[in-house]
Design a protein around this motif. Structure first.
Motif, PDB file in Angstrom:
ATOM      1  N   GLY A   1      53.056  33.134  39.366  1.00 31.56           N
ATOM      2  CA  GLY A   1      53.226  34.182  40.366  1.00 31.56           C
ATOM      3  C   GLY A   1      51.906  34.819  40.750  1.00 31.56           C
ATOM      4  O   GLY A   1      51.636  35.063  41.931  1.00 31.56           O
ATOM      5  N   GLN A   2      51.063  35.077  39.753  1.00 33.71           N
ATOM      6  CA  GLN A   2      49.747  35.653  40.026  1.00 33.71           C
ATOM      7  C   GLN A   2      48.896  34.707  40.878  1.00 33.71           C
ATOM      8  O   GLN A   2      48.178  35.135  41.786  1.00 33.71           O
ATOM      9  N   LEU A   3      48.998  33.408  40.548  1.00 38.79           N
ATOM     10  CA  LEU A   3      48.232  32.412  41.314  1.00 38.79           C
ATOM     11  C   LEU A   3      48.714  32.367  42.759  1.00 38.79           C
ATOM     12  O   LEU A   3      47.904  32.284  43.702  1.00 38.79           O
ATOM     13  N   GLY A   4      50.036  32.442  42.949  1.00 35.45           N
ATOM     14  CA  GLY A   4      50.579  32.423  44.307  1.00 35.45           C
ATOM     15  C   GLY A   4      50.115  33.613  45.128  1.00 35.45           C
ATOM     16  O   GLY A   4      49.753  33.470  46.296  1.00 35.45           O
ATOM     17  N   VAL A   5      50.100  34.795  44.511  1.00 34.70           N
ATOM     18  CA  VAL A   5      49.637  35.989  45.211  1.00 34.70           C
ATOM     19  C   VAL A   5      48.161  35.859  45.572  1.00 34.70           C
ATOM     20  O   VAL A   5      47.740  36.202  46.678  1.00 34.70           O
ATOM     21  N   ALA A   6      47.364  35.332  44.630  1.00 35.13           N
ATOM     22  CA  ALA A   6      45.928  35.164  44.883  1.00 35.13           C
ATOM     23  C   ALA A   6      45.678  34.190  46.026  1.00 35.13           C
ATOM     24  O   ALA A   6      44.842  34.438  46.901  1.00 35.13           O
ATOM     25  N   VAL A   7      46.417  33.066  46.018  1.00 31.83           N
ATOM     26  CA  VAL A   7      46.243  32.074  47.079  1.00 31.83           C
ATOM     27  C   VAL A   7      46.651  32.643  48.430  1.00 31.83           C
ATOM     28  O   VAL A   7      45.958  32.464  49.447  1.00 31.83           O
ATOM     29  N   ALA A   8      47.777  33.362  48.451  1.00 30.45           N
ATOM     30  CA  ALA A   8      48.227  33.969  49.707  1.00 30.45           C
ATOM     31  C   ALA A   8      47.196  34.971  50.229  1.00 30.45           C
ATOM     32  O   ALA A   8      46.907  35.018  51.431  1.00 30.45           O
TER      33      ALA A   8
ATOM     34  N   ALA B   1      37.039  42.347  51.194  1.00 30.71           N
ATOM     35  CA  ALA B   1      37.576  43.104  50.069  1.00 30.71           C
ATOM     36  C   ALA B   1      38.688  42.313  49.368  1.00 30.71           C
ATOM     37  O   ALA B   1      38.793  42.325  48.130  1.00 30.71           O
ATOM     38  N   ILE B   2      39.511  41.607  50.152  1.00 28.78           N
ATOM     39  CA  ILE B   2      40.570  40.780  49.572  1.00 28.78           C
ATOM     40  C   ILE B   2      39.960  39.664  48.723  1.00 28.78           C
ATOM     41  O   ILE B   2      40.408  39.392  47.603  1.00 28.78           O
ATOM     42  N   VAL B   3      38.931  39.013  49.262  1.00 31.96           N
ATOM     43  CA  VAL B   3      38.266  37.931  48.521  1.00 31.96           C
ATOM     44  C   VAL B   3      37.655  38.475  47.236  1.00 31.96           C
ATOM     45  O   VAL B   3      37.804  37.893  46.157  1.00 31.96           O
ATOM     46  N   ALA B   4      36.958  39.603  47.338  1.00 34.39           N
ATOM     47  CA  ALA B   4      36.326  40.189  46.155  1.00 34.39           C
ATOM     48  C   ALA B   4      37.368  40.569  45.109  1.00 34.39           C
ATOM     49  O   ALA B   4      37.185  40.322  43.904  1.00 34.39           O
ATOM     50  N   SER B   5      38.489  41.153  45.570  1.00 32.27           N
ATOM     51  CA  SER B   5      39.543  41.544  44.660  1.00 32.27           C
ATOM     52  C   SER B   5      40.139  40.337  43.944  1.00 32.27           C
ATOM     53  O   SER B   5      40.408  40.380  42.741  1.00 32.27           O
ATOM     54  N   ALA B   6      40.314  39.231  44.689  1.00 32.89           N
ATOM     55  CA  ALA B   6      40.901  38.030  44.089  1.00 32.89           C
ATOM     56  C   ALA B   6      39.988  37.476  42.991  1.00 32.89           C
ATOM     57  O   ALA B   6      40.443  37.114  41.912  1.00 32.89           O
ATOM     58  N   PHE B   7      38.695  37.421  43.234  1.00 30.85           N
ATOM     59  CA  PHE B   7      37.775  36.868  42.254  1.00 30.85           C
ATOM     60  C   PHE B   7      37.555  37.806  41.074  1.00 30.85           C
ATOM     61  O   PHE B   7      37.463  37.371  39.927  1.00 30.85           O
ATOM     62  N   LEU B   8      37.510  39.112  41.366  1.00 31.79           N
ATOM     63  CA  LEU B   8      37.345  40.060  40.272  1.00 31.79           C
ATOM     64  C   LEU B   8      38.590  40.089  39.385  1.00 31.79           C
ATOM     65  O   LEU B   8      38.491  40.163  38.155  1.00 31.79           O
ATOM     66  N   GLY B   9      39.771  39.990  40.044  1.00 23.62           N
ATOM     67  CA  GLY B   9      40.987  39.944  39.278  1.00 23.62           C
ATOM     68  C   GLY B   9      41.089  38.715  38.407  1.00 23.62           C
ATOM     69  O   GLY B   9      41.533  38.738  37.260  1.00 23.62           O
ATOM     70  N   ARG B  10      40.593  37.583  38.952  1.00 26.00           N
ATOM     71  CA  ARG B  10      40.595  36.330  38.197  1.00 26.00           C
ATOM     72  C   ARG B  10      39.668  36.432  37.001  1.00 26.00           C
ATOM     73  O   ARG B  10      39.973  35.986  35.914  1.00 26.00           O
ATOM     74  N   ARG B  11      38.484  37.058  37.206  1.00 25.97           N
ATOM     75  CA  ARG B  11      37.519  37.189  36.118  1.00 25.97           C
ATOM     76  C   ARG B  11      38.076  38.118  35.037  1.00 25.97           C
ATOM     77  O   ARG B  11      37.927  37.844  33.825  1.00 25.97           O
ATOM     78  N   ALA B  12      38.748  39.190  35.478  1.00 26.16           N
ATOM     79  CA  ALA B  12      39.318  40.137  34.515  1.00 26.16           C
ATOM     80  C   ALA B  12      40.429  39.485  33.705  1.00 26.16           C
ATOM     81  O   ALA B  12      40.626  39.754  32.524  1.00 26.16           O
TER      82      ALA B  12
END
Length: 216
Positions: A5-12, A204-215
């Motif tokens: 689910g997290q991956l789907g949200v990130a991809v979207a 901001a969306i891109v940054a959030s996706a990558f920061l969330g992935r790193r976290a």
């Protein structure tokens, strides 16, 4: 939320950001760097390849005393060039420019450079209204060339246009370059502010996706 689910949200989110950047990044660049628009002469009057859709307006301009000058192209970063077709009325000291919008609908605007280095612009389509020292811009939507010319001349009252010797094809190209490098920047930025904001949201969306992935 599980991993899938997290991956789907990130991809979207990344897809949405990609669409926003595709539509708006060039506008953000135009907002930040309006002077980078490249203006080049395209063809002299006797070689203008005028689209059929602009023919009726061109005929009306010539009936009003406008003389064809030639065509020029304006190319923002990351975009195709827009070809414009130019006329001049040296007596009234007015340039007239025709081009086809993205919807292929005919566009006409009148432009007078001022002796002070400023500009007066009047368009037959929606355009931001500005009235600041040395610069006036506005529109009369769907106005015929004759009515547009009358309105433009009225808006010149109290101002000193540039000399009639500058109303040539070369003068028109130089005027366009001066507009992008000078007082036209305020209007460009007003037109493209929304593109800058959408670009910032996409980044901001891109940054959030990558920061969330790193976290994670």
């Amino acid at each position: 939320m599980n991993v899938l689910g997290q991956l789907g949200v990130a991809v979207a989110g990344l897809v949405l950001a990609g669409v926003l950047l595709f539509l708006n990044f060039w506008r953000a660049l135009l907002y930040l760097f309006p002077h980078t628009v490249r203006v080049e002469p395209e063809a002299p009057a006797d070689q203008m390849d005028l689209p059929d859709g602009l023919g009726p307006l061109a005929g009306q301009l010539q009936a009003l005393g406008f003389t064809p000058l030639g065509s020029h192209e304006e190319k923002p970063l990351l975009q195709k060039a827009t070809r414009s077709y130019d006329w001049a009325h040296a007596g009234e000291r007015v340039f007239a420019t025709l081009y086809e919008g993205a919807d292929l609908f005919p566009r006409l605007y009148l432009l007078t450079p001022l002796a002070s280095g400023g500009f007066v612009v009047t368009a037959s389509y929606r355009r931001p209204a500005l009235d600041v020292p040395g610069y006036r811009s506005g529109s009369l939507e769907d106005a015929a060339p004759e009515r547009l010319l009358r309105a433009h001349v009225r808006r010149l009252e109290g101002l000193e246009p540039a000399g009639p010797e500058g109303f040539t094809w070369e003068g028109r190209v130089q005027t366009a370059r001066a507009w992008y490098a000078g007082l036209g920047r305020k209007e460009i930025r007003r037109q493209n502010l929304q593109g800058l904001l959408w670009t910032a949201i996409a980044l901001a969306i891109v940054a959030s996706a990558f920061l969330g992935r790193r976290a994670g």
